[in-house]
Design a protein around this motif. Structure first.
Motif, short mmCIF file in Angstrom:
data_model
loop_
_atom_site.label_atom_id
_atom_site.label_comp_id
_atom_site.label_asym_id
_atom_site.label_seq_id
_atom_site.Cartn_x
_atom_site.Cartn_y
_atom_site.Cartn_z
N ASP A 179 48.72 44.82 43.96
CA ASP A 179 48.88 43.99 45.40
C ASP A 179 50.15 42.83 45.19
OD1 ASP A 179 46.97 43.35 42.68
OD2 ASP A 179 46.66 41.51 43.85
N HIS A 180 50.66 43.27 43.67
CA HIS A 180 52.15 42.11 43.74
C HIS A 180 53.05 43.18 44.02
CE1 HIS A 180 50.34 39.30 42.08
NE2 HIS A 180 48.52 39.68 41.54
N SER A 222 40.22 37.53 33.27
CA SER A 222 41.65 37.67 33.60
C SER A 222 42.21 36.38 34.28
CB SER A 222 42.15 39.23 34.05
OG SER A 222 41.42 39.27 35.78
N HIS A 223 41.76 36.44 35.22
CA HIS A 223 42.24 35.00 35.71
C HIS A 223 41.37 33.14 35.88
CE1 HIS A 223 44.29 37.62 39.18
NE2 HIS A 223 42.67 38.53 38.58
N HIS A 227 46.93 37.46 31.03
CA HIS A 227 46.72 37.66 32.43
C HIS A 227 45.41 38.63 31.89
CE1 HIS A 227 45.69 39.19 36.06
NE2 HIS A 227 46.05 40.22 36.27
N HIS A 247 50.01 45.09 38.67
CA HIS A 247 48.92 44.98 39.67
C HIS A 247 49.07 45.55 41.36
CE1 HIS A 247 46.38 43.73 36.69
NE2 HIS A 247 45.28 44.74 36.63
N HIS A 296 46.22 32.37 45.08
CA HIS A 296 45.69 33.57 44.63
C HIS A 296 44.20 33.42 44.48
CE1 HIS A 296 45.14 36.91 42.72
NE2 HIS A 296 46.18 37.66 42.09
N ILE A 305 36.03 35.04 35.22
CA ILE A 305 37.44 36.21 35.34
C ILE A 305 37.68 35.96 34.62
CG2 ILE A 305 38.06 37.45 36.84
CD1 ILE A 305 37.24 36.43 39.61
N MET A 363 43.42 40.69 45.31
CA MET A 363 43.94 42.06 44.59
C MET A 363 43.03 42.14 46.67
SD MET A 363 42.17 44.10 42.20
CE MET A 363 43.41 45.46 41.30
N PHE A 364 41.52 42.01 46.69
CA PHE A 364 40.83 42.34 47.22
C PHE A 364 40.70 41.42 48.61
CE2 PHE A 364 37.44 42.76 43.61
CZ PHE A 364 38.21 43.99 43.56
N ASP A 416 49.52 35.59 37.64
CA ASP A 416 48.20 36.19 36.87
C ASP A 416 48.26 35.89 36.04
OD1 ASP A 416 48.50 37.59 40.87
OD2 ASP A 416 48.10 38.73 39.45
N1 LIG Z 1 37.55 39.42 41.75
C1 LIG Z 1 37.85 40.21 40.77
C2 LIG Z 1 39.52 40.43 41.16
C3 LIG Z 1 39.52 40.79 39.74
N2 LIG Z 1 39.16 40.95 38.51
C4 LIG Z 1 40.30 41.80 38.13
O1 LIG Z 1 41.59 40.90 37.87
C5 LIG Z 1 42.63 41.78 37.89
C6 LIG Z 1 43.39 42.19 39.12
O2 LIG Z 1 43.82 41.04 39.13
P1 LIG Z 1 45.00 40.82 40.53
O3 LIG Z 1 45.82 39.68 40.42
O4 LIG Z 1 45.96 41.84 40.65
O5 LIG Z 1 44.07 40.87 41.81
C7 LIG Z 1 42.23 43.44 37.05
O6 LIG Z 1 41.97 43.22 35.85
C8 LIG Z 1 40.55 43.56 37.96
O7 LIG Z 1 39.64 44.12 37.11
C9 LIG Z 1 38.43 40.85 38.79
O8 LIG Z 1 37.73 40.94 37.32
N3 LIG Z 1 37.41 40.01 39.53
#
Ligand SMILES: Nc1ccn([C@@H]2O[C@H](COP(=O)(O)O)[C@@H](O)[C@H]2O)c(=O)n1
Length: 252
Positions: free
Chosen positions: A63-64, A193-194, A142, A61, A215, A191, A11-12, A162
């Motif tokens: 970024d997708h 969600s990942h 996710h 999300h 990712h 994390i 995402m970042f 994800d």
């Molecule tokens: N460093 C991070 C990056 C993302 N999140 C959480 O992931 C979700 C977004 O997922 P992406 O696939 O779009 O990257 C979202 O719920 C963020 O809160 C995180 O906790 N820490």
């Protein structure tokens, strides 16, 4: 089947493209997710944006999906056909809510989602066929309450999208596919969600051998960092890079 990462970033990510994969097979293709970074990646790879006819959206999300508006306009203004959007049926309206402020009003009057895309709504666990390949969707773990789908194309690949690690599913499907593309945040923390590297290291060796990481955060945008990781893991859990391709050959 040839699989090419249009992006492997999270995402970042600002130093690499956001996570997305192009699958080319027979005389057709499928792009998984459509971040805005895909426009540059497709140009670098040599695949015209007007040639994008099939897109699968995993979840909403930003970024997708932040390239979906551009794709819709581009297909209409520069191209000559609407891209097909394969998407969970319950995500169609929410996606249009995101897109409509920029796409509803045009100089030729009001438009709806179906003026830009041929939407193919998929039920929970639905599948679709393209070029003789069956793509099966499945719900990923996710963010609780949020619809997010992964994709599987036997006998080619499993794509986690994800997700936290769904160990049972991954171990079950591993014998049926050549490669498992799994997200991995690569941070040394949890994390919710990942998936972490520690999670994937728990998988059996025969599953890890097929597993390719995607990712991840920008530290690994550096090809040398990825190469060092891959050298340290000669037999398993290799990291993919943006614009890296995987040739899976024909169906056996
Ligand atoms: N460093 C991070 C990056 C993302 N999140 C959480 O992931 C979700 C977004 O997922 P992406 O696939 O779009 O990257 C979202 O719920 C963020 O809160 C995180 O906790 N820490």
């Amino acid at each position: 089947m040839k699989l090419t990462f249009l992006g492997t970033g999270d995402m970042f990510s600002v130093e690499q493209h956001h996570n997305s994969m192009l699958a080319e097979f027979g005389d057709t293709h499928l792009v998984i997710d459509f971040p805005e970074s895909n426009a540059k990646a497709l140009k670098e790879y040599g695949f015209a944006m007007t040639g994008v006819h099939n897109v699968f959206i995993t979840h909403l999300h930003e970024d997708h999906i932040n390239g979906v508006q551009m794709l819709g306009y581009y297909a209409q203004i520069v191209g000559d056909r609407k891209p097909r959007l394969f998407i969970h049926e319950e995500l169609v309206e929410p996606l249009w809510s995101i897109l409509s402020p920029g796409m509803r009003y045009t100089t030729d009057g009001e438009r709806t989602m179906s003026d830009y895309y041929d939407v193919v709504p998929l039920p929970d666990g639905g599948s679709f066929e393209l070029g003789g390949v069956t793509f099966e969707t499945f719900r990923t773990q996710h963010v609780p309450g949020m619809i997010s789908n992964g994709l599987m194309a036997k006998p080619y690949f499993y794509y986690s999208a994800d997700s936290t690690l769904d160990r049972e599913r991954v171990e079950q499907i591993a014998p049926d596919v050549q490669l498992i593309f799994h997200e991995c945040h690569m941070h040394d923390l949890v994390i919710k969600s990942h998936t972490s590297l520690k999670d994937l290291e728990q998988l059996p060796a025969e599953v890890r051998q097929k597993t390719v990481l995607m990712h991840y955060h920008d530290e690994y945008a550096d090809a040398e960092k990825r190469a060092a990781f891959n050298r340290a893991h000669p037999d398993d859990l290799r990291m993919a890079g943006t614009l890296e391709s995987f040739d899976l050959g024909n169906r056996e």
